[in-house]
Write an enzyme that holds these catalytic residues in place. Structure first.
Site: not given
Ligand code: PRP
Ligand code: URA
Length: 209
Positions: A104, A108, A200, A203
């Site tokens: 994400r 945005t 997150d 993380d």
């Molecule tokens: C997180 C999570 C989803 C997404 C959800 O990933 O694991 O993929 O956000 O958010 P959304 O429904 O608003 O799209 P992130 O983009 O943080 O990536 P990561 O798993 O690499 O940390």
């Molecule tokens: N991605 C995450 O990991 N946590 C949230 O709460 C939203 C998006």
């Protein structure tokens, strides 16, 4: 509207409480994600078809049941979805695995694709998309749009925590996709994080913050 199943099983709810706790460290967080995914897999595969087979026990020949030829594919959304993968494979070792890389954008909140590798025969498979978090729904919608280009037999989406906003967006974009989650939370905050959520997920799994 997608069919949504929220797992209210006491074991899942107990593990989810520990998972959410800010004091839970990465090692235990990974273990809990895995354990919850395994319990969810058990329920989400409840409608797999069985076929009669004849086997021989040490006592006699008998009729038993085994999974009919339906083939599965698991597709974690990188990174956090990988936390659910090993548990799913423990339950269904014959499943093939695809990966979709999305992150994400911090400003945005829109998903950005950076990787996509799916099994060649995904058109013969029932697909389970894995991601612990369904927040705005953008990542799930994009991942499923990408997968649908390869014409899989069916798609289910397994997450651990879902926001109402994400459920609505995903259901509207892909009403044929059944959604499974362990909890439907209250709302998204101004940064599009799920409240109360767990922070997150990526993380916390990988200790990157
Ligand atoms: C997180 C999570 C989803 C997404 C959800 O990933 O694991 O993929 O956000 O958010 P959304 O429904 O608003 O799209 P992130 O983009 O943080 O990536 P990561 O798993 O690499 O940390
Ligand atoms: N991605 C995450 O990991 N946590 C949230 O709460 C939203 C998006």
């Amino acid at each position: 509207m997608s069919k949504i199943t929220i797992f209210d099983h006491p074991l899942i709810q107990h593990k989810l409480a520990i998972l959410r706790d800010e004091k839970t460290g990465s090692k235990q967080f990974r273990e809990l994600i895995s354990e919850i995914a395994m319990l969810m897999c058990y329920e989400a595969t409840r409608d797999l078809e069985l076929e009669d087979v004849e086997i021989t026990t040490p006592m006699c020949k008998t009729q038993a049941k085994m999974l009919a030829g339906r083939k599965l594919a698991f597709v974690p959304i990188l990174r956090a979805g990988c936390g659910m993968l090993d548990a799913m494979l423990e339950m269904v070792p014959a499943a093939k695995v695809g990966h979709i890389g999305l992150y994400r954008d911090e400003e945005t909140h829109q998903p950005v694709e950076y990787y996509n590798k799916l099994p060649n025969d995904i058109n013969e498979r029932d697909v389970f998309v894995l991601d612990p978090m369904l927040a705005t729904g953008g990542s799930a919608v994009d991942a499923i749009t990408i997968i649908k280009r390869s014409n899989p037999r069916s798609i289910k989406f397994l997450c651990i925590i879902a926001a109402p906003e994400g459920i609505e967006v995903l259901s509207e974009a892909h009403p044929d996709v059944q959604i499974f989650c362990a909890a439907k939370d209250s709302h998204l905050n101004e940064n599009c994080y799920i409240v109360p959520g767990l922070g997150d997920a990526g993380d916390r799994i990988y200790g990157t913050k």
